[in-house]
Design an enzyme around this catalytic site. Structure first.
Site, PDB file in Angstrom:
ATOM      1  N   CYS A  47       0.820  -1.220   0.000  1.00 42.21           N
ATOM      2  CA  CYS A  47       0.000   0.000   0.000  1.00 42.21           C
ATOM      3  C   CYS A  47       0.853   1.269   0.000  1.00 42.21           C
ATOM      4  O   CYS A  47       0.669   2.148  -0.852  1.00 42.21           O
ATOM      5  CB  CYS A  47      -0.993  -0.002   1.153  1.00 42.21           C
ATOM      6  SG  CYS A  47      -0.288   0.048   2.824  1.00 42.21           S
ATOM      7  N   HIS A  95      -2.784   1.148   6.773  1.00 43.48           N
ATOM      8  CA  HIS A  95      -3.127   1.124   5.345  1.00 43.48           C
ATOM      9  C   HIS A  95      -3.287   2.535   4.806  1.00 43.48           C
ATOM     10  O   HIS A  95      -3.823   3.415   5.472  1.00 43.48           O
ATOM     11  CB  HIS A  95      -4.407   0.326   5.110  1.00 43.48           C
ATOM     12  CG  HIS A  95      -4.631   0.033   3.659  1.00 43.48           C
ATOM     13  ND1 HIS A  95      -3.785  -0.773   2.928  1.00 43.48           N
ATOM     14  CD2 HIS A  95      -5.575   0.474   2.791  1.00 43.48           C
ATOM     15  CE1 HIS A  95      -4.227  -0.827   1.669  1.00 43.48           C
ATOM     16  NE2 HIS A  95      -5.297  -0.078   1.560  1.00 43.48           N
ATOM     17  N   HIS A 107      -5.751   2.101  -4.497  1.00 39.41           N
ATOM     18  CA  HIS A 107      -4.811   1.538  -3.517  1.00 39.41           C
ATOM     19  C   HIS A 107      -4.377   0.138  -3.920  1.00 39.41           C
ATOM     20  O   HIS A 107      -4.936  -0.481  -4.825  1.00 39.41           O
ATOM     21  CB  HIS A 107      -5.435   1.534  -2.113  1.00 39.41           C
ATOM     22  CG  HIS A 107      -6.563   0.553  -1.928  1.00 39.41           C
ATOM     23  ND1 HIS A 107      -6.775  -0.097  -0.741  1.00 39.41           N
ATOM     24  CD2 HIS A 107      -7.544   0.128  -2.759  1.00 39.41           C
ATOM     25  CE1 HIS A 107      -7.833  -0.888  -0.839  1.00 39.41           C
ATOM     26  NE2 HIS A 107      -8.320  -0.779  -2.057  1.00 39.41           N
TER      27      HIS A 107
END
Length: 131
Positions: A47, A95, A107
């Site tokens: 990420c 994240h 993402h």
């Protein structure tokens, strides 16, 4: 792929800045690449690998981890988000994605998934970060 990107309505909220727009466009070019933990591109990403790579393409160096990226700029509420802003998820800030407009995030989700758009509401939003 371009066709997959075209199927997502990103609205027209506008970008946070020229560099945010450039970072977002760089990330869009990586849609479909696999998630691999610890990877920073361009074959695969995790990420924060995707977000740091994307901003590097815009000439901006940001920290490598989602926790460090969470403190790399001004914090934003969901209503303040513009295209290219970082979006931080989960209580432990593990994240991060890029705001894509219209309630969508671009993402690298998790092992077994690929770089893609997803609803911002699918994960526990903490705050945005303007780089």
């Amino acid at each position: 792929s371009r066709s997959a990107a075209d199927r997502v309505d990103l609205g027209n909220v506008g970008s946070a800045s020229g560099r945010a727009q450039a970072a977002f466009q760089a990330a869009q070019s990586q849609i479909g690449k696999p998630y691999v933990y610890g990877a920073t591109g361009t074959a695969s990403y995790d990420c924060s690998g995707l977000t740091s790579w994307a901003y590097a393409q815009a000439g901006v160096s940001i920290p490598r981890t989602s926790q460090a990226q969470a403190n790399a700029g001004v914090h934003l509420s969901m209503s303040e988000l513009k295209v290219g802003d970082l979006v931080i998820f989960y209580d432990d800030l593990h994240h991060v994605g890029l705001y894509a407009g219209n309630g969508q995030v671009l993402h690298a989700p998790r092992t077994g998934a690929v770089v893609r758009y997803e609803s911002i509401n699918n994960m526990p939003f903490q705050f945005g970060v303007r780089i």
